[in-house]
Write a protein that holds these residues in place. Structure first.
Motif, short mmCIF file in Angstrom:
data_model
loop_
_atom_site.label_atom_id
_atom_site.label_comp_id
_atom_site.label_asym_id
_atom_site.label_seq_id
_atom_site.Cartn_x
_atom_site.Cartn_y
_atom_site.Cartn_z
N GLY A 38 43.86 33.03 45.57
CA GLY A 38 44.93 32.44 44.77
C GLY A 38 46.26 32.35 45.46
O GLY A 38 47.24 32.00 44.84
N PHE A 70 46.01 22.67 46.60
CA PHE A 70 45.07 22.70 45.50
C PHE A 70 43.67 22.35 45.98
O PHE A 70 43.47 21.41 46.77
CB PHE A 70 45.50 21.72 44.40
N TYR A 87 39.35 23.24 40.02
CA TYR A 87 39.48 24.06 38.82
C TYR A 87 38.17 24.81 38.58
O TYR A 87 37.09 24.34 38.95
CB TYR A 87 39.78 23.20 37.59
N TYR A 127 38.27 30.60 33.87
CA TYR A 127 39.09 31.79 34.08
C TYR A 127 38.21 33.04 34.01
O TYR A 127 37.33 33.16 33.15
CB TYR A 127 40.18 31.86 33.01
N ASP A 131 41.38 37.39 37.28
CA ASP A 131 42.24 36.38 37.90
C ASP A 131 43.71 36.68 37.62
O ASP A 131 44.06 37.23 36.54
CB ASP A 131 41.92 34.98 37.38
N ASP A 132 44.55 36.31 38.54
CA ASP A 132 45.99 36.43 38.35
C ASP A 132 46.43 35.41 37.29
O ASP A 132 46.06 34.23 37.37
CB ASP A 132 46.71 36.19 39.68
N LYS A 138 49.11 34.00 36.98
CA LYS A 138 49.93 32.92 37.55
C LYS A 138 49.07 31.75 38.01
O LYS A 138 49.58 30.64 38.19
CB LYS A 138 50.75 33.46 38.72
N SER A 139 47.78 32.00 38.23
CA SER A 139 46.90 30.92 38.71
C SER A 139 46.31 30.11 37.56
O SER A 139 45.56 29.15 37.80
CB SER A 139 45.77 31.51 39.56
N SER A 199 46.01 27.33 34.95
CA SER A 199 46.57 25.98 34.76
C SER A 199 46.63 25.71 33.25
O SER A 199 45.60 25.51 32.60
CB SER A 199 45.70 24.93 35.46
N THR A 214 41.36 28.25 35.55
CA THR A 214 42.08 28.74 36.74
C THR A 214 42.13 27.64 37.79
O THR A 214 41.13 26.96 38.06
CB THR A 214 41.38 29.97 37.34
N VAL A 238 42.32 26.83 41.57
CA VAL A 238 42.02 27.48 42.83
C VAL A 238 42.75 26.74 43.95
O VAL A 238 42.63 25.51 44.08
CB VAL A 238 40.50 27.50 43.11
N HIS A 239 43.50 27.51 44.74
CA HIS A 239 44.22 26.94 45.87
C HIS A 239 43.64 27.50 47.17
O HIS A 239 42.99 28.55 47.18
CB HIS A 239 45.71 27.28 45.80
#
Length: 466
Positions: free
Chosen positions: A219, A224, A227, A230, A234-235, A237-238, A240, A252, A254-255
């Motif tokens: 993360g 990007f 998706y 979740y 997971d954080d 902040k991640s 969406s 979530t 995913v980056h």
């Protein structure tokens, strides 16, 4: 030409003969004195015929020892002939500067007698070898491998000399010397062993144990990827929130780390980088860091380039990727030497902007201590920031830091300590002002430069905080 040297045993045997000779001479003198003082009263002592017999006996003894010495020397020379004793040097194809490199001498005895030797190699004059010479016993029809540590003090082209052997005879009376032609050129490169160590740490998942941070943080990327649903761990902040609203369940984003970016290493080779810290210069430490960064950058498929400069631009390699670029970096960096000249940052950065206007991460390896140089760098960095993302890697002056931390005892020491502290304070203010103007900085000591530079690069790639 056969060079023969006596052993300690031979010297001791000759000393015994000399002692016997001196004893006979002293006996003759004493006998003459007694006869002169007491005529007829020295009859209890044998006449001079006894002295002459002892003299001839000692001469015969010395002759036997000398002949045995010659025979032993001939036997030693015969046993150590190239046909019976072969010597070969084993070393890395390229030596690494500033660290111990293992070099081996392989001795092969084709004879039927065990050999006792003293072996000494001839490395480049400025390199430190430990041990300098070694004693060895090579079994008959056997093989022995002697190793020693070699510490190169600088990069470039050098040459090994010959190998020198001292062979002991079977009687233990003589040494003979032999020179084995083994001269060969050798190249000293930046620290290649650190790169191999990093690879080993990655393979064994011990990157953090080596001082390097993990390359992939979940993360923490900037780009990007996709998706997914979740998961509880997971954080937040991640998450969406737009995708969550559309799908009616937590989603979530995913980056991943950005790939195929341009990274340009700007290497200052001016007078400040010529200062030595231990066995290496600041420039050596910077080159080791650049070499490691070019290796790590292959993971992200980044295009890496190089700018070498001082009072003028000396070398420019356009950004490219792959192992071929890494090899080109290696071939280029091993021969770069520091120059005792001023540094023209403005000309170097203008040259870079003109040759590569596309935005890139520019990692500038330099040292900022002199107030005039620091002011010039600040102005040049402002220009560079308009086109690129600059990161200043300031290589600290460790002796100056040590001086500033000492407690003065005299008026002269007080003056020196205050000047050192003032220089370090000005340096810290400069780095702080660069940070406030948007120019990233990394202030570190030479020994930590490689690890800190790699960690900062990885943090920039993954978006993690340092």
């Amino acid at each position: 030409m056969l060079v023969m040297l006596p052993t300690h045993t031979t010297v001791l045997l000759f000393l015994l003969g000399l002692l016997a000779h001196l004893t006979g001479l002293a006996y003759a003198v004493l006998h003459a004195l007694l006869v002169e003082q007491f005529p007829g009263g020295a009859g209890w002592m044998p006449d001079t015929g006894y002295t002459r017999s002892l003299h001839w006996l000692v001469l015969g003894y010395d002759a036997v020892v000398f002949l045995a010495f010659l025979l032993d020397a001939l036997l030693a020379a015969r046993s150590c002939r190239p046909r019976r004793l072969r010597v070969q040097r084993e070393r890395p194809a390229r030596l690494s500067v500033g660290i111990d490199n293992e070099v081996a001498l392989v001795l092969e005895n084709a004879g039927a007698r065990r050999l006792r030797l003293v072996v000494r190699d001839e490395p480049p004059a400025s390199f430190k070898a430990v041990p300098v010479e070694q004693r060895a016993r090579v079994p008959r029809h056997g093989r022995l491998r002697l190793t020693y540590r070699l510490l190169p003090a600088e990069r470039g082209n050098f040459a090994f000399g010959n190998v020198y052997l001292r062979c002991r005879g079977p009687l233990g009376l003589a040494w003979t010397q032999r020179t084995v032609p083994a001269a060969e050129p050798v190249q000293v490169y930046p620290n290649l062993l650190e790169v191999r160590r990093y690879e080993a740490l990655v393979r064994t998942t011990l990157v953090r144990a080596g001082g390097y941070r993990s390359k992939r943080l979940p993360g923490a990327g900037r780009e990007f990827s996709h998706y997914r649903d979740y998961y509880p761990d997971d954080d937040y902040k991640s998450v969406s929130w737009k995708a969550t609203a559309r799908r009616g369940k937590p989603i979530t984003a995913v980056h991943e780390s950005e790939h195929s970016q341009d990274v340009i290493f700007c290497l200052d080779v001016g007078r400040m980088m010529a200062a030595r810290v231990g066995t290496l210069t600041k420039l050596d430490h910077a080159i080791n860091a650049v070499l490691m960064l070019t290796h790590v950058s292959q993971t992200f498929q980044d295009n890496v380039g190089l700018l070498v400069f001082s009072h003028a631009v000396h070398l420019y390699l356009p950004p490219a990727k792959g192992k071929a670029q890494h090899a080109l970096f290696l071939q280029t960096l091993y021969s770069i030497k520091p120059e005792l000249s001023y540094v023209n940052y403005s000309e170097a950065f203008q040259y870079l902007i003109g040759r590569h206007p596309k935005r890139a991460l520019t990692m500038v390896f330099t040292d900022l201590l002199d107030s005039v140089v620091s002011a010039e760098y600040r102005d040049a960095a402002r220009l560079l920031r308009r086109f690129h993302l600059p990161l200043t890697l300031a290589v600290a002056d460790v002796p100056l830091q040590d001086l500033a931390a000492t407690t003065p005892r005299t008026a002269r020491q007080t003056y020196e300590v205050l000047v050192a502290r003032d220089l370090l304070q000005s340096r810290a203010e400069l780095l702080g002002s660069l940070e406030r103007e948007g120019v990233m900085t990394l202030d570190t000591v030479p020994e930590r430069l490689t690890i800190d530079a790699v960690n900062r690069y990885l943090a920039l790639k993954t978006g993690a905080r340092t």
